[in-house]
Design an enzyme around this catalytic site. Structure first.
Site, PDB file in Angstrom:
ATOM      1  N   ASP A   1      -9.252  -3.792  -6.215  1.00 39.54           N
ATOM      2  CA  ASP A   1      -8.654  -2.994  -5.147  1.00 39.54           C
ATOM      3  C   ASP A   1      -8.370  -1.618  -5.738  1.00 39.54           C
ATOM      4  OD1 ASP A   1      -7.189  -1.728  -3.226  1.00 39.54           O
ATOM      5  OD2 ASP A   1      -5.642  -3.273  -3.038  1.00 39.54           O
TER       6      ASP A   1
ATOM      7  N   SER B   1       0.836  -1.199   0.000  1.00 43.15           N
ATOM      8  CA  SER B   1       0.000   0.000   0.000  1.00 43.15           C
ATOM      9  C   SER B   1       0.874   1.254   0.000  1.00 43.15           C
ATOM     10  CB  SER B   1      -0.958  -0.047   1.196  1.00 43.15           C
ATOM     11  OG  SER B   1      -1.976   0.911   1.089  1.00 43.15           O
TER      12      SER B   1
ATOM     13  N   HIS C   1      -8.794  -4.469  -0.200  1.00 47.60           N
ATOM     14  CA  HIS C   1      -7.437  -4.017   0.139  1.00 47.60           C
ATOM     15  C   HIS C   1      -6.954  -4.616   1.454  1.00 47.60           C
ATOM     16  CE1 HIS C   1      -4.057  -1.295  -0.280  1.00 47.60           C
ATOM     17  NE2 HIS C   1      -4.228  -0.857   0.961  1.00 47.60           N
TER      18      HIS C   1
END
Length: 305
Positions: free
Chosen positions: A250, A153, A276
């Protein structure tokens, strides 16, 4: 005479092309572990005692790290995705084989619901600076150590930015010292830049690319979060050593190209995105195995090769 010189020139040019193609094919043959190339030659330098052959730089995602966390034994978030990979690897390899260093940084994302947090830009810059310092310090002390970078991320954005700098010769270590990079849910993911591992169904791009045209409009929702678009120059020399893992749908890494409602898209970044949050168990990222299983196998292949 001119005709003879022309013929000689053509022959020389043809030989150059053949040699160039042969070198390109040789450099792109052979993989090392799933999705990884043969690592760089480790015979050009020697390490003093106390160094590890490889160092894994792990960069956690938003809310999974802390600026004062212990990089050798991180405890800021026991549920951090990367711990499901780094802890098993630390248990499998001896210290002279692998050092695992988890980047301690604020890892926050100021938004309309959390205005007290550090901005995404500042948090990202802090993480990149911390990682760069560790890369530089280790390379100076242990010139034969090769690095493996892993990010999730926000951490994937940082690791990707580092890989871009290093691959284009402006990073804190030379490109040949990087054995491989894996980015999980990279917010700057782009078609044809790096290698998309596993599920190839993704048709979108990273959120920073999708939202780049409206970066100014979404500032009230995510103040201090610049949507920078693609990485100029991509990953350069490291392109074939960078793996991208992205779960379909995502919106951090597989955002729709059609902007639609930009404000809603910005709000999606700060809400609880179920896809996610499920990389540890999602079977749709890499068919037949989970993301942690794939990453552990990839790192193992680099080290044992």
């Amino acid at each position: 005479m001119r005709k003879i010189l022309t013929i000689i020139g053509v022959v020389i040019l043809s030989l150059a092309i053949v040699v160039g193609v042969g070198q390109w094919m040789t450099s792109n043959q052979g993989t090392h572990g799933p999705g990884g190339p043969t690592p760089p030659d480790k015979t050009q330098a020697e390490n003093p005692p106390g160094c590890s052959a490889y160092e894994l730089i792990a960069i956690p995602g938003t809310w999974e790290s802390r600026a004062d966390d212990d990089p050798m034994n991180p405890t800021a978030n026991p549920n951090s995705l990367l711990l499901t990979m780094t802890n098993p690897l630390k248990g499998e390899f001896k210290e002279d084989q692998l050092k695992v260093w988890t980047v301690p940084y604020t890892a926050q994302f100021r938004n309309i619901n959390a205005l007290q947090e550090m901005s995404y830009d500042d948090s990202r810059n802090e993480g990149k600076s911390r990682a760069s310092e560790e890369l530089r310090a280790t390379h100076t002390a242990c010139p034969a150590t090769h690095f493996i970078m892993l990010g999730f991320s926000q951490g994937a954005v940082i690791a990707g930015d580092l890989a871009s700098d290093i691959g284009q010769g402006r990073g804190s270590v030379p490109a040949e010292s990087i054995a491989g990079v894996t980015l999980i849910a990279d917010g700057r993911q782009e078609d044809g830049v790096g290698k998309l591992v596993g599920n190839k169904a993704n048709k979108g791009v990273g959120a920073e690319i999708a939202l780049n045209p409206v970066s100014g409009i979404i500032q009230p929702i995510v103040p201090g979060a610049t949507m920078r678009g693609p990485r100029p120059g991509g990953f350069g020399e490291l392109n074939d050593r960078v793996n991208n893992l992205c779960a379909p749908s995502d919106h951090v890494c597989d955002a729709p190209r059609d902007l639609g409602n930009a404000i809603q898209r910005a709000q999606d970044l700060i809400t609880n995105n179920a896809v996610h949050a499920q990389y540890a168990t999602n079977p749709n990222v890499v068919p037949g195995e989970t993301t942690p299983e794939w990453v552990i196998s990839w790192v193992r292949g680099l080290i044992n090769g």
